[in-house]
Design a protein around this motif. Structure first.
Motif, PDB file in Angstrom:
ATOM      1  N   UNK A 147       0.405  -1.431   0.731  1.00 41.99           N
ATOM      2  CA  UNK A 147       0.195   0.037  -0.370  1.00 41.99           C
ATOM      3  C   UNK A 147       1.128   1.063   0.303  1.00 41.99           C
ATOM      4  N   UNK A 148       1.881   0.981   0.840  1.00 44.32           N
ATOM      5  CA  UNK A 148       2.841   2.296   0.867  1.00 44.32           C
ATOM      6  C   UNK A 148       3.927   2.982  -0.701  1.00 44.32           C
ATOM      7  N   UNK A 169       8.255   4.477   6.723  1.00 47.27           N
ATOM      8  CA  UNK A 169       8.441   2.797   6.078  1.00 47.27           C
ATOM      9  C   UNK A 169       8.386   2.727   7.905  1.00 47.27           C
ATOM     10  N   UNK A 170       8.041   3.311   8.551  1.00 40.93           N
ATOM     11  CA  UNK A 170       8.058   3.202   9.659  1.00 40.93           C
ATOM     12  C   UNK A 170       7.433   1.761  10.720  1.00 40.93           C
ATOM     13  N   UNK A 175      12.257  -5.577   5.007  1.00 42.00           N
ATOM     14  CA  UNK A 175      13.038  -6.238   3.679  1.00 42.00           C
ATOM     15  C   UNK A 175      11.572  -4.644   3.446  1.00 42.00           C
ATOM     16  N   UNK A 176      10.373  -4.872   3.490  1.00 47.32           N
ATOM     17  CA  UNK A 176       9.248  -3.585   2.979  1.00 47.32           C
ATOM     18  C   UNK A 176      10.119  -2.466   3.128  1.00 47.32           C
ATOM     19  N   UNK A 180      11.422   0.898   0.290  1.00 44.37           N
ATOM     20  CA  UNK A 180      11.237   1.895   0.217  1.00 44.37           C
ATOM     21  C   UNK A 180      11.840   2.737  -0.542  1.00 44.37           C
ATOM     22  N   UNK A 181      13.293   2.460   0.897  1.00 42.49           N
ATOM     23  CA  UNK A 181      14.156   3.562   0.529  1.00 42.49           C
ATOM     24  C   UNK A 181      14.720   3.291  -0.432  1.00 42.49           C
TER      25      UNK A 181
END
Lengths: 261, 333
Positions: A147-148, A169-170, A175-176, A180-181
């Motif tokens: 979703x992010x 990303x909190x 992995x996710x 994101x980064x």
């Protein structure tokens, strides 16, 4: 030196008569990858919400490209700045593609329909974030990380020069979080967009962003290169806590080591 | 949700067409097809068809569509299926305005619009403003609290209406009560002319703002960040809804729950994209109320059940069903 994008001059902001930001000044330059960090309640989220007028500020406090933002219409501002809110538990039954297409709103005029340019922007954003595979699935069926990614795709499709992200990303697994980064790094390098993230994760701020702004009680106590944040007890003073640092073996930057209690 | 949205719209359009064409023949008096072709001779059956049934079906259709898209608009703005003009007390505000006009005994009209309609519109607008200000006072005012505020507003205006009834003479009081049940019994073409401008303007505004409605369902923050001037758009939508609700209430009385059931079911069928959703609400909402009104004519013929009673009988259980299925989720649309 790059051009100044955001020039924040003595910004104070109150919520329910409580002053959250105290005459805060900050300059954000074109092409920056800036992380805003700080203790809970220091005003990080409040600050980035001011930058896109979700929080309405007093006149002549925030300049975007030398124009006070209150003089820019919301639509024109949105064409240049996009925003990724904190991952929320809200449910949206839109499909990912519909959701990303909605971000094209600042480029639509009322009486014309969606153009090829809009479709291309959506397709490219989905491709870059590798979310094409669930383009036609409802957002409700996606995991937090997926979703992010779709939210980031929407921010990309919106087509501006700046992306503001609130805790991107909190709540994600490692992995996710990495995904994101990594995508943010790609966006920053390939498309030369300015990226401003609010984060709690000091290490990721040090490792991934070029600059860090440190907030404490609504004031900026540090703004500069991300790898110098570990020097001179800057963090200790801001967080009221001792930190143990260690050199990261591959990139030679100092990062925070978790404490042994 | 059905993927092929255009097919859904085609199907419901056919259904709506059939409903509008066939239902005028049905009622206490079934009308054979050939009688309606005799325009010139004033046979009773032809009269019933053209002077009573047809305007009645037409007004049921436009009222149904307006209630549905009004409900849809509120659900999008408050991001909850339970939030509609009816449940938030806007209808009772409009009803109070209309009842007050009747009681005051002055008769005026402005540019062809009756005073009753204007009073109802003002009542609706004032209530909407109250509801909106309540939701603004505290950020994160939960929808549950909003609905309770709606209940309180409903009680408040109902008490006022009761007071007006109490102060009125017997026949007058009965007329107000009967009107409060909502119905289409005494409808003529003039009523349609009276109500149509309100509904046309309101509908046009909502159709033109369907993309903004999509963005509003994402929440105010995201809508703003995507470039929507949220305060202005919401104000326009509130006025559009007030126009429609005020117009409807002043002519046919409050008809509850249509604005909650139809948009919710429509959303389940065609999804959340308001560009399609608004069209489905128009054709589905219109034909639904025509069908309800047909039921109201035939269920206990020769007498009639007020259509507001029928929609409330269907809507009450639906409301509870929604409460149960959405209880663990604050955002239900």
């Amino acid at each position: 030196m790059n051009n100044i994008l955001f020039d924040i001059r003595n910004l104070s902001y109150s919520v329910l008569k409580k002053e959250i930001l105290h005459s805060l000044s900050l300059k954000i330059y074109e092409g920056d990858y800036l992380s805003i960090i700080g203790p809970n309640g220091s005003g990080k989220t409040t600050l980035i919400k001011c930058l896109i007028k979700i929080n309405k500020t007093a006149d002549d406090k925030i300049y975007f490209k030398n124009v006070p933002i209150e003089k820019v219409t919301q639509k024109k501002l949105a064409a240049q700045i996009s925003y990724v809110p904190q991952v929320n538990e809200q449910s949206f039954s839109f499909t990912s593609r519909e959701f990303v297409m909605l971000a094209r709103y600042p480029h639509l005029s009322r009486f014309t329909s969606i153009t090829t340019k809009d479709r291309d922007a959506v397709r490219d954003a989905l491709n870059l974030t590798k979310t094409t595979q669930f383009a036609d699935r409802s957002l409700n069926t996606l995991s937090g990380g997926e979703k992010q990614m779709v939210f980031i795709a929407a921010a990309l499709a919106q087509g501006g020069k700046v992306i503001l992200l609130d805790e991107p990303a909190t709540f994600l697994d490692p992995k996710h979080e990495n995904d994101i980064y990594e995508i943010l790094k790609t966006i920053h390098q390939k498309t030369n967009k300015t990226i401003v993230t609010v984060t709690h994760n000091i290490n990721s701020a040090i490792l991934y962003s070029d600059k860090i702004a440190l907030l404490k009680n609504g004031e900026i106590v540090y703004c500069g290169d991300s790898d110098k944040i570990t020097e001179n007890n800057i963090l200790q003073d801001a967080y009221d806590k001792k930190f143990t640092f260690i050199k990261h073996p591959t990139c030679n930057k100092s990062i925070i080591l978790p404490e042994v209690l | 949700m059905i993927k092929n949205k255009k097919l859904v719209l085609l199907f419901f359009s056919i259904l709506a067409g059939l409903t509008v064409i066939l239902t005028p023949f049905i009622g206490m008096e079934t009308i054979p097809f050939d009688t309606i072709l005799h325009f010139g001779d004033s046979s009773i059956k032809s009269d019933i068809f053209w002077r009573i049934r047809v305007p009645r079906v037409l007004i049921a259709f436009i009222v149904g569509l307006a209630l549905s898209i009004g409900g849809m608009t509120f659900q999008a703005m408050f991001r909850n299926s339970l939030a509609t003009p009816f449940t938030l007390g806007v209808s009772s505000g409009a009803a109070f305005g209309a009842a007050l006009y009747v009681k005051m005994g002055i008769i005026f009209s402005l540019a062809g619009i009756t005073g009753q309609t204007i009073f109802a519109f003002i009542g609706a607008l004032i209530t909407i403003t109250i509801v909106y200000l309540l939701s603004k006072i505290k950020k994160g005012f939960s929808v549950g609290t909003m609905l309770l505020a709606g209940v309180a507003i409903n009680f408040f205006f109902s008490s006022f209406i009761l007071f007006i009834q109490f102060m009125s003479d017997f026949t007058h009081s009965f007329r107000i009560m009967r009107w409060l049940m909502g119905g289409f019994e005494v409808i003529g073409y003039t009523d349609i002319y009276n109500i149509l401008p309100f509904i046309l303007v309101g509908t046009l505004i909502i159709v033109l703002l369907s993309t903004e409605l999509n963005l509003l369902t994402l929440g105010e923050d995201l809508a703003i960040s995507r470039g929507v001037n949220v305060n202005r758009i919401k104000t326009i939508l509130f006025i559009a809804t007030s126009l429609m609700v005020g117009g409807i209430i002043s002519v046919v009385g409050p008809i509850g729950f249509v604005g909650m059931m139809i948009p919710h079911i429509s959303r389940l069928i065609i999804g959340q994209d308001h560009r399609y959703l608004v069209v489905l609400n128009i054709i589905f909402g219109g034909s639904f109320l025509v069908l309800c009104d047909t039921l109201s004519r035939i269920l206990i013929a020769p007498a009639e059940i007020p259509v507001g009673v029928i929609t409330a009988l269907l809507g009450g259980p639906f409301f509870i069903w929604l409460l149960i299925t959405n209880s663990n989720n604050n955002t239900t649309i």
